[in-house]
Design a protein around this motif. Structure first.
Motif, PDB file in Angstrom:
ATOM      1  N   ALA A  30      70.478   3.806  29.117  1.00 35.58           N
ATOM      2  CA  ALA A  30      70.607   2.470  28.967  1.00 35.58           C
ATOM      3  C   ALA A  30      69.389   1.755  29.691  1.00 35.58           C
ATOM      4  O   ALA A  30      68.948   2.217  30.857  1.00 35.58           O
ATOM      5  CB  ALA A  30      71.689   1.590  29.840  1.00 35.58           C
ATOM      6  N   GLY A  31      68.517   0.923  28.910  1.00 37.47           N
ATOM      7  CA  GLY A  31      67.454   0.144  29.511  1.00 37.47           C
ATOM      8  C   GLY A  31      66.021   1.008  29.349  1.00 37.47           C
ATOM      9  O   GLY A  31      64.905   0.530  29.770  1.00 37.47           O
ATOM     10  N   SER A  32      65.957   2.045  28.651  1.00 39.81           N
ATOM     11  CA  SER A  32      64.731   2.831  28.384  1.00 39.81           C
ATOM     12  C   SER A  32      64.250   2.879  27.025  1.00 39.81           C
ATOM     13  O   SER A  32      63.387   3.603  26.803  1.00 39.81           O
ATOM     14  CB  SER A  32      65.168   4.324  29.001  1.00 39.81           C
ATOM     15  N   ASP A  33      64.673   1.864  26.430  1.00 35.33           N
ATOM     16  CA  ASP A  33      64.335   1.976  24.913  1.00 35.33           C
ATOM     17  C   ASP A  33      62.633   2.024  24.859  1.00 35.33           C
ATOM     18  O   ASP A  33      62.277   2.593  23.805  1.00 35.33           O
ATOM     19  CB  ASP A  33      64.933   0.735  24.176  1.00 35.33           C
ATOM     20  N   VAL A  34      62.148   1.158  25.328  1.00 38.28           N
ATOM     21  CA  VAL A  34      60.677   1.004  25.429  1.00 38.28           C
ATOM     22  C   VAL A  34      59.854   2.195  25.345  1.00 38.28           C
ATOM     23  O   VAL A  34      58.936   2.366  24.617  1.00 38.28           O
ATOM     24  CB  VAL A  34      59.922  -0.168  26.086  1.00 38.28           C
ATOM     25  N   PHE A  35      60.594   3.219  26.135  1.00 41.48           N
ATOM     26  CA  PHE A  35      59.807   4.651  26.204  1.00 41.48           C
ATOM     27  C   PHE A  35      60.326   5.481  25.203  1.00 41.48           C
ATOM     28  O   PHE A  35      59.237   6.170  24.908  1.00 41.48           O
ATOM     29  CB  PHE A  35      60.204   5.135  27.613  1.00 41.48           C
ATOM     30  N   PHE A  36      61.386   5.324  24.548  1.00 42.15           N
ATOM     31  CA  PHE A  36      61.802   5.953  23.310  1.00 42.15           C
ATOM     32  C   PHE A  36      60.673   5.461  22.090  1.00 42.15           C
ATOM     33  O   PHE A  36      60.179   6.368  21.299  1.00 42.15           O
ATOM     34  CB  PHE A  36      63.041   5.762  22.860  1.00 42.15           C
ATOM     35  N   TYR A  37      60.635   4.064  21.919  1.00 40.25           N
ATOM     36  CA  TYR A  37      59.695   3.810  21.188  1.00 40.25           C
ATOM     37  C   TYR A  37      58.155   4.103  21.222  1.00 40.25           C
ATOM     38  O   TYR A  37      57.272   4.506  20.390  1.00 40.25           O
ATOM     39  CB  TYR A  37      59.663   2.280  21.044  1.00 40.25           C
TER      40      TYR A  37
ATOM     41  N   SER B 122      69.001  -4.673  17.746  1.00 38.11           N
ATOM     42  CA  SER B 122      69.522  -6.003  17.818  1.00 38.11           C
ATOM     43  C   SER B 122      69.783  -6.046  19.557  1.00 38.11           C
ATOM     44  O   SER B 122      69.005  -5.516  20.175  1.00 38.11           O
ATOM     45  CB  SER B 122      70.994  -6.032  17.209  1.00 38.11           C
ATOM     46  N   THR B 123      71.028  -6.566  20.029  1.00 35.45           N
ATOM     47  CA  THR B 123      70.881  -7.162  21.178  1.00 35.45           C
ATOM     48  C   THR B 123      70.963  -5.986  22.177  1.00 35.45           C
ATOM     49  O   THR B 123      70.450  -6.338  23.266  1.00 35.45           O
ATOM     50  CB  THR B 123      72.064  -7.845  21.300  1.00 35.45           C
TER      51      THR B 123
ATOM     52  N   GLY C 264      67.575  -5.878  27.249  1.00 34.61           N
ATOM     53  CA  GLY C 264      67.489  -4.906  28.192  1.00 34.61           C
ATOM     54  C   GLY C 264      66.493  -5.004  28.985  1.00 34.61           C
ATOM     55  O   GLY C 264      66.073  -4.162  30.031  1.00 34.61           O
ATOM     56  N   GLY C 265      65.655  -6.069  28.977  1.00 29.49           N
ATOM     57  CA  GLY C 265      64.800  -6.226  30.105  1.00 29.49           C
ATOM     58  C   GLY C 265      63.324  -6.286  29.663  1.00 29.49           C
ATOM     59  O   GLY C 265      62.299  -6.578  30.147  1.00 29.49           O
ATOM     60  N   HIS C 266      62.995  -5.212  28.394  1.00 26.32           N
ATOM     61  CA  HIS C 266      61.629  -5.093  27.995  1.00 26.32           C
ATOM     62  C   HIS C 266      61.936  -5.318  26.534  1.00 26.32           C
ATOM     63  O   HIS C 266      61.199  -4.588  25.500  1.00 26.32           O
ATOM     64  CB  HIS C 266      61.342  -3.476  28.306  1.00 26.32           C
ATOM     65  N   GLY C 267      62.602  -6.363  25.973  1.00 25.30           N
ATOM     66  CA  GLY C 267      63.013  -6.520  24.809  1.00 25.30           C
ATOM     67  C   GLY C 267      61.665  -6.982  23.684  1.00 25.30           C
ATOM     68  O   GLY C 267      61.523  -6.484  22.533  1.00 25.30           O
ATOM     69  N   VAL C 268      60.606  -7.684  24.397  1.00 22.07           N
ATOM     70  CA  VAL C 268      59.443  -7.851  23.628  1.00 22.07           C
ATOM     71  C   VAL C 268      58.637  -6.549  23.236  1.00 22.07           C
ATOM     72  O   VAL C 268      58.267  -6.207  22.225  1.00 22.07           O
ATOM     73  CB  VAL C 268      58.675  -8.849  24.538  1.00 22.07           C
ATOM     74  N   LEU C 269      58.276  -5.716  24.349  1.00 25.28           N
ATOM     75  CA  LEU C 269      57.464  -4.588  24.175  1.00 25.28           C
ATOM     76  C   LEU C 269      58.358  -3.607  23.384  1.00 25.28           C
ATOM     77  O   LEU C 269      57.709  -2.729  22.151  1.00 25.28           O
ATOM     78  CB  LEU C 269      57.522  -3.965  25.549  1.00 25.28           C
ATOM     79  N   ALA C 270      59.620  -3.576  23.200  1.00 27.36           N
ATOM     80  CA  ALA C 270      60.339  -2.639  22.564  1.00 27.36           C
ATOM     81  C   ALA C 270      60.372  -3.051  20.861  1.00 27.36           C
ATOM     82  O   ALA C 270      59.934  -2.298  19.939  1.00 27.36           O
ATOM     83  CB  ALA C 270      61.882  -2.368  22.954  1.00 27.36           C
TER      84      ALA C 270
ATOM     85  N   MET D 219      63.782 -14.554  28.021  1.00 26.44           N
ATOM     86  CA  MET D 219      65.099 -13.924  28.248  1.00 26.44           C
ATOM     87  C   MET D 219      65.534 -13.203  29.572  1.00 26.44           C
ATOM     88  O   MET D 219      64.840 -12.531  30.327  1.00 26.44           O
ATOM     89  CB  MET D 219      65.225 -12.942  26.967  1.00 26.44           C
ATOM     90  N   VAL D 220      66.805 -13.424  29.685  1.00 24.52           N
ATOM     91  CA  VAL D 220      67.239 -13.070  31.105  1.00 24.52           C
ATOM     92  C   VAL D 220      67.959 -11.644  30.497  1.00 24.52           C
ATOM     93  O   VAL D 220      68.065 -11.303  29.663  1.00 24.52           O
ATOM     94  CB  VAL D 220      68.174 -13.702  31.587  1.00 24.52           C
ATOM     95  N   LYS D 221      67.996 -10.624  31.696  1.00 21.42           N
ATOM     96  CA  LYS D 221      68.433  -9.312  31.430  1.00 21.42           C
ATOM     97  C   LYS D 221      69.938  -9.346  31.343  1.00 21.42           C
ATOM     98  O   LYS D 221      70.443  -9.695  32.566  1.00 21.42           O
ATOM     99  CB  LYS D 221      67.870  -8.239  32.549  1.00 21.42           C
ATOM    100  N   LEU D 222      70.520  -9.058  30.354  1.00 22.84           N
ATOM    101  CA  LEU D 222      71.991  -9.177  30.261  1.00 22.84           C
ATOM    102  C   LEU D 222      72.603  -7.711  29.932  1.00 22.84           C
ATOM    103  O   LEU D 222      73.855  -7.916  29.901  1.00 22.84           O
ATOM    104  CB  LEU D 222      72.563 -10.232  29.331  1.00 22.84           C
ATOM    105  N   THR D 223      71.759  -6.671  29.900  1.00 18.27           N
ATOM    106  CA  THR D 223      72.339  -5.419  29.686  1.00 18.27           C
ATOM    107  C   THR D 223      71.677  -4.430  30.602  1.00 18.27           C
ATOM    108  O   THR D 223      70.594  -4.693  30.936  1.00 18.27           O
ATOM    109  CB  THR D 223      72.299  -4.898  28.359  1.00 18.27           C
ATOM    110  N   ALA D 224      72.043  -3.314  30.554  1.00 15.13           N
ATOM    111  CA  ALA D 224      71.235  -2.148  31.561  1.00 15.13           C
ATOM    112  C   ALA D 224      71.051  -2.824  32.889  1.00 15.13           C
ATOM    113  O   ALA D 224      70.210  -2.292  33.590  1.00 15.13           O
ATOM    114  CB  ALA D 224      70.149  -1.771  30.780  1.00 15.13           C
TER     115      ALA D 224
END
Length: 761
Positions: free
Chosen positions: A243-250, A319-320, A325-331, A727-732
């Motif tokens: 959780a919260g590591s999506d930007v590095f996957f992308y 999506s959400t 997750g805190g890095h939504g723009v970059l991801a 955006m506020v961080k609401l997950t991870a």
């Protein structure tokens, strides 16, 4: 001649049955509680809804509707429904007339404008406002009349990252490419669960059917998520991620695409700019490296890249789970870059950009609509989609000085449940000089307000599909539909357009800042004996259809199952409907590149926190944000609460057992909740459904539920927000979970103790 025994009784029964039959009516309409807009067949008797079924002949939804949509009349007909204007007097509520409510609210608005300037008056626009056509328009028009730019919206909790990115890439925030579900050969879904939450922005009914059809025709589907979701169990392959590591996957996916030269140089040169900067950014992010934080093995990621680049039409969708997750723009930015450079943007089977009834992005970008550049007093954060971040609203109220927020209108939302750091926000709301809610319920936010104004439900007003399908064509299968009012209000409810027109009149603040507009709109106000004054909504919707040169409202009514529009046309976006300064997709916008310069530090931070337990959100098919917890069937038995879900390995490591009461703690707050074990979770992840915590509401069923408000655990304030989207961080969220200690478990819900009761009369 004698009558046969029982003849009189039989005649009476037949007469009653005939009356019942004549009083029963069937109406074809559509649902307006989410993007799916499912076609409905509504049965009414004596002016009240008795049954709702899916419309089997609907041109797009084909007899599908979810449980929430089929029971929505139980929400609208609840005894707790707001029927009259209410005013709080100390600790009690009193029914008042509309005249009194409008006069007093209007006078207070005028006084605050005079004493503290227009920006001291704010508005929060909730999700419910977005699923009607006129509601958000008139809400914005009222604020323009007041002269205030203090607008806040629920989008800054779950999707503003997409608007911020699209404004820079495509020239307009509402330009939102979507998967060509009917033709794609490979779809990678990150942080989304359409089986329960539907497809964000995109109107796609019956997600299970679509997913199964995709798999039958041979499409590859991958679900990248910290939980094996309901969607992942229907079709495709599940890929667990931390959780919260999506930007590095992308990042590593982009790296692989570039290393394989699986991009289209000619297409990039013709329609895009900034590619070289993207190449440099992705250079060092190999799958082996990012696997250290994502927990996705390099060979698994490369297998996904193989499927994506070899497919005759492929797409990413998120999506959400990514957004919040805190890095939504970059991801999201990197996701869109991948779709674009591989040739899958504006391609059959890739991602498409729909056409609405007008070219709204062209219209909006030329006039600066949804592109205001105002900044917050606290934190200097820019508006996104013409709304300030909700995560600084509490600070704007609590911080003295010029521009302090002193009044707030909450329209179609419940921020005390849906926003971060809810207890701090509650304290802030209690300091307001004026808090007015426009809603169908006396919800948590309304319970501490000064006035509650009762609004019509979707079934009590005419409508068209909301802005995304109507103006942007965000539909898997494009169509139009019109609906008339199905039932009349049972009390003194008024539609939001009418309320905002009347508030503007009472405050001496003409709609849209135009006395001419106020006068002209006033000509549409109708008042008939026995009913509430109302603007002619149907006329306004008809006017919208006329000026966009679409079939008239009346013509659409003659197609009660929907009226099909031309299908999407791949190849009509790039070079034609991109509204950046040069008409090219900007692959490397300066704000994103600047934020990407911090990726190395983010990566090191992730590595140092590998042992953190992280909290994600979760949703049940019978819940919808905070709306449906006042329907008995949806919250009976074990469903009377949300639960903290944990993988059995994590529970064993902490000596925790199924059904045990635990405390969940973050830097922002602490909650007490019952534990449930869930093997579908990736170890290191816990899940807590959002939208609960109604003990401080005035809804009789919802307030008896035992659920807790997960957003008590989320931090707000400018330093905690994602800087570009607000955006506020609401997950991870990093959390600690341990056996419940101290105060009795069944007496603490994480909500304050002062609960106000609201009578209806």
């Amino acid at each position: 001649m004698e009558k046969e025994p029982g003849a009189d009784i039989s005649s009476q029964i037949i007469g009653i049955l005939r009356k019942l039959a004549f009083s029963m009516e069937k109406h074809l309409t559509f649902c307006r509680i989410c993007e799916s807009l499912c076609g409905l067949e509504v049965t009414t008797q004596n002016g009240q809804v008795t049954d709702i079924k899916p419309d089997p002949n609907h041109v797009a939804t084909h007899g599908f509707a979810c449980p929430k949509g089929l029971k929505q009349h139980k929400m609208f007909d609840s005894p707790d429904r707001l029927k009259y204007p209410m005013k709080r007097l100390g600790d009690r509520w009193e029914r008042i007339s509309w005249e009194q409510a409008l006069t007093e609210i209007g006078a207070k608005v005028a006084q605050l404008r005079e004493d503290h300037a227009p920006n001291s008056i704010g508005m929060y626009v909730g999700t419910a406002a977005g699923f009607g056509v006129l509601h958000p328009v008139f809400a914005q028009g009222f604020m323009q009349g007041v002269g205030s730019n203090s607008m806040y919206a629920s989008a800054t909790q779950d999707c503003s990252n997409k608007f911020a990115v699209s404004e820079h890439l495509y020239g307009f925030p509402f330009t939102q490419p979507f998967p060509d579900l009917h033709h794609t050969q490979c779809m990678i879904v990150v942080g989304a669960n359409p089986m329960v939450s539907k497809w964000s922005f995109l109107q796609v009914p019956n997600p299970s059917l679509h997913l199964k059809e995709m798999e039958r025709r041979g499409a590859r589907i991958f679900w990248v998520d910290p939980r094996k979701t309901e969607s992942a169990k229907v079709a495709g392959e599940y890929v667990p991620i931390r959780a919260g590591s999506d930007v590095f996957f992308y990042l590593s996916f982009l790296h692989e695409v570039i290393q394989r030269k699986a991009y289209q140089p000619d297409r990039i040169a013709q329609y895009m700019r900034g590619f070289d900067q993207v190449v440099a950014m992705a250079q060092d992010w190999t799958p082996e490296r990012t696997a250290e934080v994502t927990d996705i093995p390099a060979e698994t990621l490369r297998k996904m890249v193989d499927a994506y680049v070899k497919a005759d039409g492929a797409c990413f969708y998120s999506s959400t789970g990514v957004n919040m997750g805190g890095h939504g723009v970059l991801a999201f930015w990197i996701q869109e870059v991948i779709n674009a450079i591989t040739g899958n943007l504006d391609r059959r089977g890739g991602t498409l950009v729909g056409n609405g009834v007008i070219d709204f992005p062209k219209f909006g970008s030329k006039r600066g609509i949804l592109m205001q550049t105002d900044r917050t007093r606290i934190g200097n954060l820019r508006k996104v989609n013409d709304a300030f971040p909700g995560g600084v609203m509490a600070d704007e109220i609590l911080t003295d000085g010029p521009g302090k927020l002193r009044a707030l209108f909450v329209t179609g939302g419940n921020p005390l449940i849906t926003m971060a750091n809810s207890n701090k926000l509650r304290k802030a709301f209690q300091e307001l000089e004026l808090l007015v809610t426009l809603d169908i319920y006396p919800n948590e936010t309304g319970s501490i307000g000064h006035y509650m104004l009762p609004c019509t439900s979707p079934l009590e007003r005419p409508d068209l599909p909301f802005i995304f399908p109507l103006m942007l064509g965000l539909q898997a299968k494009p169509y139009l539909q019109a609906t008339r009012q199905v039932v009349k209000p049972q009390g003194e409810q008024r539609d939001e357009a009418t309320i905002y027109y009347q508030l503007a009149e009472a405050a001496g603040a003409p709609l849209f800042g135009s006395k001419i507009a106020q006068w002209l709109i006033g000509r549409l106000l109708k008042a008939t004996p026995g009913s509430q004054p109302a603007l002619d909504n149907e006329w306004m919707l008809s006017f919208l259809m006329r000026i966009t040169r679409q079939p008239s409202f009346k013509k659409l009514l003659k197609h009660p199952h929907g009226w099909l529009r031309p299908d999407h046309n791949p190849g009509d976006f790039l070079g034609k409907r991109v509204y950046t300064f040069d008409g090219k997709v900007d692959l490397a916008p300066e704000p994103m590149m600047k934020q990407a310069s911090g990726l190395e530090a983010m990566f090191k931070s992730e590595l140092s926190r590998k042992d953190e337990l992280r909290l994600i959100t979760k949703r049940h098919v019978s819940t919808h944000n905070s709306w449906t917890h006042n329907i008995e069937e949806f919250v009976s038995g074990p469903r009377q609460s949300n639960y903290l879900y944990m993988h059995p390995e994590d529970a064993a490591h902490r000596n925790l057992e199924d059904q045990q009461w635990v405390d969940v703690e973050t830097n922002a707050g602490k909650l007490r909740i019952q534990l449930k074990l869930l093997p579908d979770l990736k170890p290191g992840t816990v899940a807590l459904p959002h939208g609960w915590g109604h003990q401080a509401s005035n809804m009789q069923i919802a307030k008896r539920t035992r659920g807790v408000n997960v957003n008590v655990l989320a931090e707000d304030g400018p330093e905690k927000l994602e800087p570009l989207s607000g955006m506020v961080k609401l997950t991870a969220l990093p959390v600690k979970v341990y056996p419940a200690r101290g105060k009795r478990a069944d007496s603490w819900s994480g909500m304050p103790e002062d609960i106000l009761q609201v009578p209806q009369s």
